[in-house]
Design a protein around this motif. Structure first.
Motif, PDB file in Angstrom:
ATOM      1  N   GLY A 101      26.431  29.282 -10.206  1.00 40.59           N
ATOM      2  CA  GLY A 101      25.127  29.659 -10.738  1.00 40.59           C
ATOM      3  C   GLY A 101      24.604  31.018 -10.344  1.00 40.59           C
ATOM      4  O   GLY A 101      23.595  31.453 -10.879  1.00 40.59           O
ATOM      5  N   VAL A 102      25.235  31.696  -9.420  1.00 42.43           N
ATOM      6  CA  VAL A 102      24.761  33.016  -8.996  1.00 42.43           C
ATOM      7  C   VAL A 102      25.940  33.966  -8.831  1.00 42.43           C
ATOM      8  O   VAL A 102      27.037  33.557  -8.469  1.00 42.43           O
ATOM      9  CB  VAL A 102      23.974  32.937  -7.662  1.00 42.43           C
ATOM     10  CG1 VAL A 102      22.667  32.189  -7.847  1.00 42.43           C
ATOM     11  CG2 VAL A 102      24.803  32.282  -6.573  1.00 42.43           C
ATOM     12  N   ARG A 103      25.704  35.245  -9.100  1.00 46.71           N
ATOM     13  CA  ARG A 103      26.746  36.248  -8.929  1.00 46.71           C
ATOM     14  C   ARG A 103      26.405  37.253  -7.843  1.00 46.71           C
ATOM     15  O   ARG A 103      27.238  37.646  -7.056  1.00 46.71           O
ATOM     16  CB  ARG A 103      26.969  36.986 -10.255  1.00 46.71           C
ATOM     17  CG  ARG A 103      27.527  36.107 -11.359  1.00 46.71           C
ATOM     18  CD  ARG A 103      27.794  36.925 -12.612  1.00 46.71           C
ATOM     19  NE  ARG A 103      28.718  38.022 -12.341  1.00 46.71           N
ATOM     20  CZ  ARG A 103      29.015  38.985 -13.220  1.00 46.71           C
ATOM     21  NH1 ARG A 103      28.425  38.973 -14.416  1.00 46.71           N
ATOM     22  NH2 ARG A 103      29.865  39.938 -12.914  1.00 46.71           N
ATOM     23  N   GLY A 104      25.166  37.706  -7.831  1.00 46.60           N
ATOM     24  CA  GLY A 104      24.748  38.694  -6.845  1.00 46.60           C
ATOM     25  C   GLY A 104      23.239  38.774  -6.779  1.00 46.60           C
ATOM     26  O   GLY A 104      22.530  38.151  -7.574  1.00 46.60           O
ATOM     27  N   HIS A 105      22.772  39.541  -5.816  1.00 48.59           N
ATOM     28  CA  HIS A 105      21.324  39.627  -5.622  1.00 48.59           C
ATOM     29  C   HIS A 105      20.983  40.943  -4.949  1.00 48.59           C
ATOM     30  O   HIS A 105      21.672  41.393  -4.029  1.00 48.59           O
ATOM     31  CB  HIS A 105      20.842  38.464  -4.744  1.00 48.59           C
ATOM     32  CG  HIS A 105      19.387  38.494  -4.451  1.00 48.59           C
ATOM     33  ND1 HIS A 105      18.426  38.642  -5.434  1.00 48.59           N
ATOM     34  CD2 HIS A 105      18.701  38.402  -3.266  1.00 48.59           C
ATOM     35  CE1 HIS A 105      17.226  38.616  -4.885  1.00 48.59           C
ATOM     36  NE2 HIS A 105      17.376  38.480  -3.575  1.00 48.59           N
ATOM     37  N   VAL A 106      19.901  41.584  -5.424  1.00 49.40           N
ATOM     38  CA  VAL A 106      19.356  42.781  -4.790  1.00 49.40           C
ATOM     39  C   VAL A 106      17.959  42.442  -4.289  1.00 49.40           C
ATOM     40  O   VAL A 106      17.037  42.279  -5.086  1.00 49.40           O
ATOM     41  CB  VAL A 106      19.286  43.973  -5.768  1.00 49.40           C
ATOM     42  CG1 VAL A 106      18.658  45.186  -5.073  1.00 49.40           C
ATOM     43  CG2 VAL A 106      20.666  44.322  -6.295  1.00 49.40           C
ATOM     44  N   PRO A 107      17.774  42.276  -2.980  1.00 50.20           N
ATOM     45  CA  PRO A 107      16.422  42.015  -2.458  1.00 50.20           C
ATOM     46  C   PRO A 107      15.473  43.157  -2.814  1.00 50.20           C
ATOM     47  O   PRO A 107      15.900  44.295  -3.061  1.00 50.20           O
ATOM     48  CB  PRO A 107      16.640  41.925  -0.948  1.00 50.20           C
ATOM     49  CG  PRO A 107      18.085  41.563  -0.795  1.00 50.20           C
ATOM     50  CD  PRO A 107      18.787  42.262  -1.914  1.00 50.20           C
ATOM     51  N   ASP A 108      14.193  42.859  -2.816  1.00 48.36           N
ATOM     52  CA  ASP A 108      13.213  43.841  -3.274  1.00 48.36           C
ATOM     53  C   ASP A 108      12.895  44.900  -2.223  1.00 48.36           C
ATOM     54  O   ASP A 108      12.755  46.079  -2.553  1.00 48.36           O
ATOM     55  CB  ASP A 108      11.937  43.125  -3.712  1.00 48.36           C
ATOM     56  CG  ASP A 108      12.174  42.261  -4.939  1.00 48.36           C
ATOM     57  OD1 ASP A 108      12.734  42.782  -5.920  1.00 48.36           O
ATOM     58  OD2 ASP A 108      11.840  41.063  -4.897  1.00 48.36           O
ATOM     59  N   PHE A 109      12.776  44.491  -0.948  1.00 54.10           N
ATOM     60  CA  PHE A 109      12.377  45.457   0.084  1.00 54.10           C
ATOM     61  C   PHE A 109      13.041  45.148   1.421  1.00 54.10           C
ATOM     62  O   PHE A 109      13.401  43.999   1.699  1.00 54.10           O
ATOM     63  CB  PHE A 109      10.849  45.450   0.288  1.00 54.10           C
ATOM     64  CG  PHE A 109      10.080  45.853  -0.928  1.00 54.10           C
ATOM     65  CD1 PHE A 109      10.021  47.179  -1.346  1.00 54.10           C
ATOM     66  CD2 PHE A 109       9.406  44.895  -1.672  1.00 54.10           C
ATOM     67  CE1 PHE A 109       9.325  47.536  -2.480  1.00 54.10           C
ATOM     68  CE2 PHE A 109       8.703  45.246  -2.813  1.00 54.10           C
ATOM     69  CZ  PHE A 109       8.660  46.570  -3.216  1.00 54.10           C
ATOM     70  N   PHE A 110      13.153  46.196   2.217  1.00 49.27           N
ATOM     71  CA  PHE A 110      13.535  46.055   3.621  1.00 49.27           C
ATOM     72  C   PHE A 110      12.465  46.739   4.453  1.00 49.27           C
ATOM     73  O   PHE A 110      12.061  47.870   4.155  1.00 49.27           O
ATOM     74  CB  PHE A 110      14.893  46.689   3.908  1.00 49.27           C
ATOM     75  CG  PHE A 110      15.305  46.600   5.355  1.00 49.27           C
ATOM     76  CD1 PHE A 110      15.927  45.467   5.837  1.00 49.27           C
ATOM     77  CD2 PHE A 110      15.042  47.653   6.245  1.00 49.27           C
ATOM     78  CE1 PHE A 110      16.291  45.364   7.174  1.00 49.27           C
ATOM     79  CE2 PHE A 110      15.396  47.560   7.575  1.00 49.27           C
ATOM     80  CZ  PHE A 110      16.028  46.417   8.047  1.00 49.27           C
ATOM     81  N   LEU A 111      12.011  46.067   5.521  1.00 49.28           N
ATOM     82  CA  LEU A 111      11.015  46.611   6.426  1.00 49.28           C
ATOM     83  C   LEU A 111      11.615  46.787   7.815  1.00 49.28           C
ATOM     84  O   LEU A 111      12.327  45.914   8.300  1.00 49.28           O
ATOM     85  CB  LEU A 111       9.797  45.682   6.536  1.00 49.28           C
ATOM     86  CG  LEU A 111       9.127  45.228   5.239  1.00 49.28           C
ATOM     87  CD1 LEU A 111       7.962  44.304   5.567  1.00 49.28           C
ATOM     88  CD2 LEU A 111       8.664  46.418   4.413  1.00 49.28           C
ATOM     89  N   ARG A 112      11.308  47.907   8.440  1.00 50.82           N
ATOM     90  CA  ARG A 112      11.624  48.078   9.858  1.00 50.82           C
ATOM     91  C   ARG A 112      10.337  47.830  10.631  1.00 50.82           C
ATOM     92  O   ARG A 112       9.304  48.452  10.363  1.00 50.82           O
ATOM     93  CB  ARG A 112      12.129  49.490  10.147  1.00 50.82           C
ATOM     94  CG  ARG A 112      12.486  49.715  11.614  1.00 50.82           C
ATOM     95  CD  ARG A 112      13.623  48.836  12.078  1.00 50.82           C
ATOM     96  NE  ARG A 112      14.863  49.152  11.367  1.00 50.82           N
ATOM     97  CZ  ARG A 112      15.965  48.433  11.453  1.00 50.82           C
ATOM     98  NH1 ARG A 112      15.997  47.340  12.218  1.00 50.82           N
ATOM     99  NH2 ARG A 112      17.043  48.782  10.769  1.00 50.82           N
ATOM    100  N   LEU A 113      10.387  46.920  11.596  1.00 54.16           N
ATOM    101  CA  LEU A 113       9.206  46.511  12.332  1.00 54.16           C
ATOM    102  C   LEU A 113       9.092  47.249  13.666  1.00 54.16           C
ATOM    103  O   LEU A 113      10.057  47.842  14.150  1.00 54.16           O
ATOM    104  CB  LEU A 113       9.245  45.005  12.568  1.00 54.16           C
ATOM    105  CG  LEU A 113       9.396  44.152  11.293  1.00 54.16           C
ATOM    106  CD1 LEU A 113       9.379  42.675  11.642  1.00 54.16           C
ATOM    107  CD2 LEU A 113       8.317  44.477  10.269  1.00 54.16           C
TER     108      LEU A 113
END
Length: 239
Positions: A84-96
């Motif tokens: 059901g899934v091939r790949g994914h690009v998350p929306d954001f990365f945060l450095r804390l």
């Protein structure tokens, strides 16, 4: 390469300095709205693909624990045969502030259930890499309206100089109404109240002053020094 495990060393990658892994495209009739948010955290523009993503950027920009923000930071290709899934690009990365990282997916509340499997897989990946994971679906009122108004003062043109900041802090004291702080600081600085108000609200957005966002903001709202206020020697740089 598709079946390579996620390495714990990924947690040290400086993804907050990277470029988006894919481009945004627009066309007539497109349902979502993309653009760029000028971030006072990064001092640069960060891209978004929807107004909900813009809302998240506004919140992340206000969060004093966030030191870096990157849009579309990396792409994941799931192992061959993943149903059901091939790949994914998350929306954001945060450095804390503590050096850790956080991966964020932004989805409308109506789409949370449909994306639950993708979220679970991404969360597991982030745990393996040593990152936090969050699914953002919006900001409640009145916090959203308050933050949207306050964010208008995040721009550098509203920032007071280093010599003005201590005077504003003296005017605010241990706490006072916004209108009272503006009147007091304007007298002390011999500046127009509108200029002082802009300085005051800029300091509130960048975390030097605190205003409550859970009740509708007005000139009668209470404003006070942040409980985690930076040392005086750092205030000019922060503003």
């Amino acid at each position: 390469m598709l079946d390579e495990p996620v390495l714990s060393a990924w947690a040290s990658l400086r993804l907050e300095h990277g470029l988006p892994v894919r481009s945004f495209f627009s066309w007539p009739g497109k349902r979502n709205y993309e653009g760029s948010w000028w971030s006072s955290t990064t001092g640069s523009h960060v891209s978004f693909e929807s107004l909900l993503e813009r809302d998240f950027l506004m919140l992340a920009d206000y969060d004093q624990d966030v030191l870096g923000i990157a849009s579309q930071p990396f792409a994941v290709l799931w192992p061959k045969g993943t149903e059901g899934v091939r790949g994914h690009v998350p929306d954001f990365f945060l450095r804390l502030r503590d050096g850790s990282g956080r991966v964020v997916d932004v989805r409308h509340r109506d789409h949370l259930e449909a994306g639950s499997r993708q979220f679970a897989m991404t969360r597991a990946l982030c745990e393996e890499a040593g990152w936090d994971y969050e699914v953002f679906s919006g900001i409640s009122e009145p916090r959203f309206s308050n933050l949207r108004w306050l964010s208008g003062y995040r721009l550098p043109r509203y920032a007071p100089t280093g010599t003005v900041v201590p005077v504003i802090l003296e005017a605010v004291g241990s706490g006072i109404s916004v209108s009272g702080a503006v009147r007091r600081a304007a007298r002390m600085l011999m500046l127009e109240p509108s200029i002082v108000q802009a300085h005051l609200l800029h300091l509130a957005f960048v975390g030097i002053l605190d205003v409550g966002l859970d009740e509708s903001l007005s000139m009668d709202a209470w404003i006070a020094p942040s409980q985690e206020m930076l040392p005086m020697s750092s205030l000019a740089a922060a503003s």
